[in-house]
Design a protein around this motif. Structure first.
Motif, PDB file in Angstrom:
ATOM      1  N   LYS A 194      -5.316   9.365   5.220  1.00  0.00           N
ATOM      2  CA  LYS A 194      -4.986   8.114   4.612  1.00  0.00           C
ATOM      3  C   LYS A 194      -3.528   8.653   4.000  1.00  0.00           C
ATOM      4  O   LYS A 194      -3.185   9.719   3.815  1.00  0.00           O
ATOM      5  CB  LYS A 194      -6.169   8.691   3.354  1.00  0.00           C
ATOM      6  N   PRO A 195      -3.108   6.647   4.410  1.00  0.00           N
ATOM      7  CA  PRO A 195      -1.453   6.710   3.399  1.00  0.00           C
ATOM      8  C   PRO A 195      -1.932   6.358   2.132  1.00  0.00           C
ATOM      9  O   PRO A 195      -2.755   6.642   1.602  1.00  0.00           O
ATOM     10  CB  PRO A 195      -1.789   5.305   3.673  1.00  0.00           C
ATOM     11  N   VAL A 196      -0.927   8.250   2.072  1.00  0.00           N
ATOM     12  CA  VAL A 196      -0.660   7.582   0.129  1.00  0.00           C
ATOM     13  C   VAL A 196       1.397   8.029   0.110  1.00  0.00           C
ATOM     14  O   VAL A 196       2.007   7.616   1.108  1.00  0.00           O
ATOM     15  CB  VAL A 196      -1.329   9.619  -0.519  1.00  0.00           C
ATOM     16  N   HIS A 427       0.955   4.045   7.517  1.00  0.00           N
ATOM     17  CA  HIS A 427       2.069   4.036   6.997  1.00  0.00           C
ATOM     18  C   HIS A 427       1.359   2.807   5.867  1.00  0.00           C
ATOM     19  O   HIS A 427       1.952   1.934   5.095  1.00  0.00           O
ATOM     20  CB  HIS A 427       2.979   2.981   6.822  1.00  0.00           C
ATOM     21  N   GLY A 428      -0.013   2.232   5.390  1.00  0.00           N
ATOM     22  CA  GLY A 428      -0.407   1.054   4.517  1.00  0.00           C
ATOM     23  C   GLY A 428      -2.477   0.668   4.616  1.00  0.00           C
ATOM     24  O   GLY A 428      -2.775   1.290   5.436  1.00  0.00           O
ATOM     25  N   GLU A 429      -2.288   0.594   3.764  1.00  0.00           N
ATOM     26  CA  GLU A 429      -3.430   0.775   2.845  1.00  0.00           C
ATOM     27  C   GLU A 429      -4.606  -0.356   4.043  1.00  0.00           C
ATOM     28  O   GLU A 429      -5.241   0.451   4.343  1.00  0.00           O
ATOM     29  CB  GLU A 429      -3.916   1.206   1.692  1.00  0.00           C
ATOM     30  N   ILE A 509       7.444   6.171   0.717  1.00  0.00           N
ATOM     31  CA  ILE A 509       6.600   5.531   1.827  1.00  0.00           C
ATOM     32  C   ILE A 509       4.901   5.478   1.556  1.00  0.00           C
ATOM     33  O   ILE A 509       5.260   6.589   1.037  1.00  0.00           O
ATOM     34  CB  ILE A 509       7.784   5.896   3.001  1.00  0.00           C
ATOM     35  N   PHE A 510       4.641   4.431   2.288  1.00  0.00           N
ATOM     36  CA  PHE A 510       3.701   5.265   2.185  1.00  0.00           C
ATOM     37  C   PHE A 510       3.067   5.894   3.514  1.00  0.00           C
ATOM     38  O   PHE A 510       3.646   5.678   4.485  1.00  0.00           O
ATOM     39  CB  PHE A 510       2.613   3.770   2.169  1.00  0.00           C
ATOM     40  N   ARG A 559      -9.093   1.540  -7.859  1.00  0.00           N
ATOM     41  CA  ARG A 559      -7.971   2.556  -7.416  1.00  0.00           C
ATOM     42  C   ARG A 559      -8.992   2.935  -6.126  1.00  0.00           C
ATOM     43  O   ARG A 559     -10.180   2.696  -6.092  1.00  0.00           O
ATOM     44  CB  ARG A 559      -8.091   3.148  -8.236  1.00  0.00           C
ATOM     45  N   PRO A 560      -7.995   3.829  -5.279  1.00  0.00           N
ATOM     46  CA  PRO A 560      -8.727   4.582  -4.364  1.00  0.00           C
ATOM     47  C   PRO A 560      -9.337   5.575  -4.232  1.00  0.00           C
ATOM     48  O   PRO A 560      -9.077   6.284  -5.422  1.00  0.00           O
ATOM     49  CB  PRO A 560      -7.718   4.432  -3.101  1.00  0.00           C
TER      50      PRO A 560
END
Length: 1008
Positions: A194-196, A427-429, A509-510, A559-560
């Motif tokens: 996942k993007p973090v 690069h993005g949720e 960055i994500f 929150r994720p």
């Protein structure tokens, strides 16, 4: 009685009972406090207090671990003074209130500092054996633990300093591992991509609490994606425009998102005309950016153009007819539309066939005009411009040939941009979730250091993606987009807030990478989801201030999944073996038990490869399993402290759950939350019953402190200059629930408050010289003023008790100070000093006064002890030099006393008016003290029950009479002044003679 000697020969100085004390007015705290601290250490104050309170009701404050990295700062000082105040006030109430301090010792900040030492020596940290590097990190952390411990001791914090908890203690590390394995055993752990939030500088994932936001100026670009398929025929051949402030994400674009309910239309622009698809509400803003781009010669790298060509272009644009009314489509009508990535032209020669090439050449005018209106030849004919930027033979070139689908996104708005959002699931949720729902997976093109993979077709091996030059309008990304005629606009002027690592201060960055997660919304049998359990725990917790509940609640609600893994060296390892065939982690209780035992023996080194076979045991082949190399998020470490501090038995005075967690408000997303999630995931409830948060300390102007501004204030310097008690008094005087200030003027005010409190104690000590129980008077036999003051003390006592319950230390400190200044020094002491100095020691009124002073002393020294820990000790030792520490005392028993508060309030208000009326005469030196004034007061303003003589005594004037007017009338007295008590009385024949009261007192002294 003997005849009076003449005034000239009489000296009453030695007959007046002036206060006597060795307690100095000048505090000298910086020099005096270390000696008191040494005395506490010699007597082992903390351990003796534990023994004294053993068996009592407990109150457990669990200390949130500060980071072992650098000197104590003013935020540390405030935080620990508040904690010490909580513990001391609970102990004062008679509770057993232990305080075990701790430190967070793992993680990136320490690793980063050790790496800095390597960089200074021009050494490569990666060339050092991991065990050796971890040992250096451990030594670095221990150094700062020792430094901070001494600094916090100097603040007067009473704690178990000889036995603190450290997250890097082997027992702590073993418990952290055991807590992790509880999540694994219960199925609350998974590995996913996942993007973090990722720091390219530090090369690791970051937790939300490790991120801060700063305003930056970024490049904003509009990029045109040619539409190649659509259920709307008019759109084919048009260009869908996306707007972004992260140009570096364009190389990994995989889709475009539209708002289903947003209106879209075609904008025609340029010469030759191009058709752009944008959201209708954003057309005007888009055209402004196009116009700015056309006039931005430097950004377009346009060579000098003949003036005639510029005029021709301007005339042509002026002569263009107004566009027809735009046709609009709802976003949902765009479903099924496909666009081509702008870089597709780089990798597919069929895109520009012979006819297209001929048409392209026909539409060209001269080269300068073509460049001016952004017409470009096919990239293959300009390959020299892309040397090192493109890798046409890369196996990843086909990535750019796949059409980009239009996908519905509820997150798409028309607040800014174009109403179309480019999707880069790496690069993005939102990008990741939307693309995943439509079967589009990340490509992992950006490496941990922010560079594109070497084998990536566009920008392979290049970066870093956070470098402004890399993203600039003349940088490699924008240059390439411009050459393929896909850059509608670009400018480096977009101001916005952007996340940064709070350690390196570099942009983050994500980034989509494989990580270990704890799911927030996975059902856990009958226990519900972790999110549901945590939200219920929040509802069951007391928050001070109450707004903290909503703050942490909203964070947990949105929150994720919790990212546990970090890609660093210094930390507790994620002790999992993963089956190389199935990808599942091993869940064997016997293996887990061996892992925990080995960490307990060897610390984090116990997870090294050399132990793998022994940990797996005879039932498993080590070659079949991957030993996970990631470490745990440091917030998991600190979130587990409740397990190895409150439950371990190492500190038997503690118990689980804690009564209170106390930290800064930023810990709603940090320690409070990680502790909540860890405990809810393993125990089903929060590890605390209450949470108290404080704001941040600003400078005297209300600005954030920073070294670059030069406005930081060091508590170490303050202790050297002022003493610790001044810092404590400041910390407990501010409204700590909000952001608060400190500065020279503020400290000057705090020092003045301290001086007045000290003088109150100095007066009490002096006035009580020689007092013993034989002098004591029962409350019922006291004059009304004494009973009134005792009633005020009772009201103060109740107010302070309530303040302790509310953790309202600002009110506590202010109430104590106001009582000493206003009720005692300016009122009670002022009135009764005449009685103290001049009445006979056997006089019942004087004895009553001294009895009240003794009661006040014992109450006030206890009330002040949690605040002014050193000064209260000095006060107590001055009166009782052989006694134990003041900090063993418990809350005072205040005698009940009844008084008509409203009647006395009226009297005090009238007294204030009398003082105000006298003051002009004092300034003019018509009278030098109120004793020389005769006053007339409005009869209606005098409360019942006070005679004129009572009023003269209470107002400290020569006489008081009552008149029918509304104001206070003052005149100098003609009466002579008693040489002993200095009162002006009718029985005094001439100045210097003794009045009747003083004569009686003198006679008693002679008889004695």
């Amino acid at each position: 009685m003997t005849d009076k000697p003449s005034a000239e020969t009489r000296d009453f100085k030695d007959t007046v009972f002036l206060p006597k004390t060795d307690f100095p007015m000048k505090a000298g705290l910086p020099a005096k406090e270390p000696g008191i601290l040494a005395r506490w250490q010699d007597m082992d104050l903390y351990a003796k207090l534990r023994d004294a309170r053993r068996g009592r009701e407990k109150f457990v404050l669990h200390d949130g671990p500060p980071y072992a990295n650098g000197d104590m700062h003013i935020g540390h000082a405030l935080n620990h003074v508040l904690k010490d105040m909580v513990v001391r006030t609970q102990s004062l109430l008679g509770k057993d209130a232990p305080y075990v301090p701790g430190w967070d010792c793992h993680g990136l900040p320490i690793e980063w500092k050790v790496e800095e030492q390597y960089r200074k020596k021009k050494l490569d940290k990666d060339q050092v054996p991991a065990k050796e590097f971890r040992a250096e990190c451990r030594a670095y952390a221990q150094h700062w633990v020792d430094v901070q411990r001494e600094q916090l001791k100097r603040l007067g914090i009473n704690a178990d300093w000889d036995n603190p908890y450290l997250t890097m203690q082997f027992e702590s590390e073993a418990t952290i591992v055991a807590e992790l394995l509880k999540f694994a055993t219960s199925g609350q752990l998974y590995r996913g991509a996942k993007p973090v939030m990722w720091s390219p500088v530090e090369k690791t994932a970051l937790a939300e609490a490790e991120v801060e936001y700063e305003d930056i100026t970024s490049t904003q670009i509009d990029v045109a994606f040619e539409i190649v398929e659509s259920p709307i025929p008019e759109l084919i051949g048009a260009h869908a425009v996306i707007w972004t402030t992260t140009p570096w994400t364009i190389p990994v674009n995989q889709a475009l998102a539209y708002g289903p309910d947003v209106d879209y239309e075609i904008v025609e622009w340029g010469a030759p005309t191009k058709r752009y698809l944008v959201a209708s509400p954003l057309v005007d803003d888009f055209i402004k950016r196009l116009s700015a781009e056309m006039n931005r010669d430097e950004a377009m790298d346009i060579p000098d153009v003949p003036e005639d060509d510029l005029l021709a272009l301007g005339n042509m644009l002026d002569d263009m007819p107004p566009p027809p009314p735009a046709r609009r489509w709802k976003g949902r009508e765009l479903a099924g539309t496909m666009a081509r990535h702008p870089l597709a032209v780089m990798f597919d020669d069929t895109i520009m066939d012979g006819d297209a090439q001929e048409r392209f050449e026909r539409e060209r005018v001269d080269e300068s005009f073509a460049r001016l209106v952004n017409i470009r030849e096919h990239a293959r004919y300009c390959s020299e411009l892309f040397d090192g930027v493109l890798s046409p033979d890369s196996p990843k070139a086909e990535f750019y040939l796949r059409p980009r689908p239009f996908l519905p996104g509820d997150f798409v708005t028309t607040d800014s941009g174009t109403g179309l959002v480019h999707m880069a699931p790496d690069h993005g949720e939102d990008d990741f979730d939307l693309c995943k729902a439509h079967g589009i997976n990340p490509v992992f093109a950006v490496e941990g250091d922010g560079r594109y993979r070497e084998d990536w077709a566009w920008l392979g091996g290049m970066g870093s993606v956070i470098n402004p030059k890399f993203n600039a309008p003349d940088g490699p990304i924008c240059q390439t987009l411009r050459e393929v005629d896909a850059l509608a606009s670009a400018s480096a002027d977009y101001r916005h807030s952007y996340p940064h690592s709070w350690r390196s201060k570099a942009k983050i960055i994500f980034r989509c990478t494989p990580q270990w997660f704890v799911p927030m919304d996975q059902q856990r049998g009958d226990d519900g989801t972790l999110r549901e359990t945590a939200l219920k725990a929040i509802d069951d917790t007391r928050f001070v201030p109450a707004k903290g509940r909503n703050r942490i609640g909203s964070m947990v609600e949105g929150r994720p999944d919790w990212v546990l893994s970090r890609q660093r060296a210094w930390g507790v390892p994620i002790t999992l073996f993963v089956d190389r065939k199935t990808g599942q982690y091993l869940n064997d209780p016997a293996v887990n038990e061996r892992i925990v035992a080995n960490i307990r023996t060897h610390g984090v080194d116990g997870w090294d490869e050399e132990y793998a076979a022994d940990l797996l045991g005879p039932d498993y082949d080590v070659d079949d399993y991957e030993r996970v190399a990631d470490i745990l998020d440091v917030w998991f470490d600190s979130g587990s402290t409740h397990a190895f501090v409150l439950e371990s038995g190492r500190w038997p005075d503690l118990q689980w759950p804690a009564d209170l967690y106390l930290e800064g408000s930023d810990q709603h997303r940090g320690w409070f939350q990680s502790s909540l999630l860890e405990s809810c995931g393993t125990r089903g409830r929060a590890p605390y019953n209450a949470v108290l948060t404080h704001g941040f300390t600003m400078d005297g102007k209300g600005e954030k402190m920073s070294k670059s501004k030069g406005n930081t204030i060091s508590p170490i310097d303050l202790m050297r200059d002022y003493g610790a008690d001044i810092i404590r008094l400041w910390a407990l005087s501010v409204d700590y629930t909000e952001d608060h200030r400190i500065g020279p003027e503020i400290l000057k005010g705090v020092a003045d408050t301290y001086r007045k409190l000290r003088n109150t104690f100095r007066y009490l000590l002096g006035a009580l010289d020689g007092f013993d129980d034989a002098e004591r008077v029962d409350v019922a036999d006291m004059p009304e003023l004494e009973r009134y003051v005792l009633s005020l003390l009772g009201a103060l006592d109740a107010k302070l008790r309530q303040s302790v319950d509310d953790f309202d230390f600002n009110t506590y400190t202010r109430a104590l100070s106001d009582f000493c200044n206003e009720d005692l020094s300016a009122f009670f002491f002022d009135i009764r000093k005449d009685m103290l100095y001049c009445d006979a020691p056997t006089d019942m009124s004087r004895r009553a006064y001294r009895t009240v002073l003794d009661t006040l002393f014992h109450a006030l020294v206890r009330y002040a002890a949690p605040v002014l820990v050193f000064t209260a000790e000095e006060v107590w030792a001055t009166r009782y030099p052989q006694a134990d520490s003041v900090h063993f005392l418990e809350w005072p028993e205040v005698p009940a006393a009844q008084a008509d508060a409203a009647r006395w309030d009226g009297l005090r208000a009238l007294r204030e008016k009398v003082n105000e009326a006298i003051e002009p005469y004092r300034r003019e030196k018509t009278v030098r003290s109120s004793l020389q004034a005769e006053v007339e007061v409005p009869a209606a303003a005098v409360p019942d029950g006070f005679s004129d003589n009572d009023l003269a005594e209470l107002f400290i004037t020569a006489t008081v009479t009552r008149g029918q007017g509304d104001g206070v009338i003052v005149k100098p007295t003609d009466m002579a002044k008693c040489g002993r008590c200095w009162r002006h009385l009718p029985e005094v024949a001439e100045d210097g003679d003794a009045c009747d009261r003083c004569d009686a007192a003198l006679a008693g002294m002679e008889t004695a």
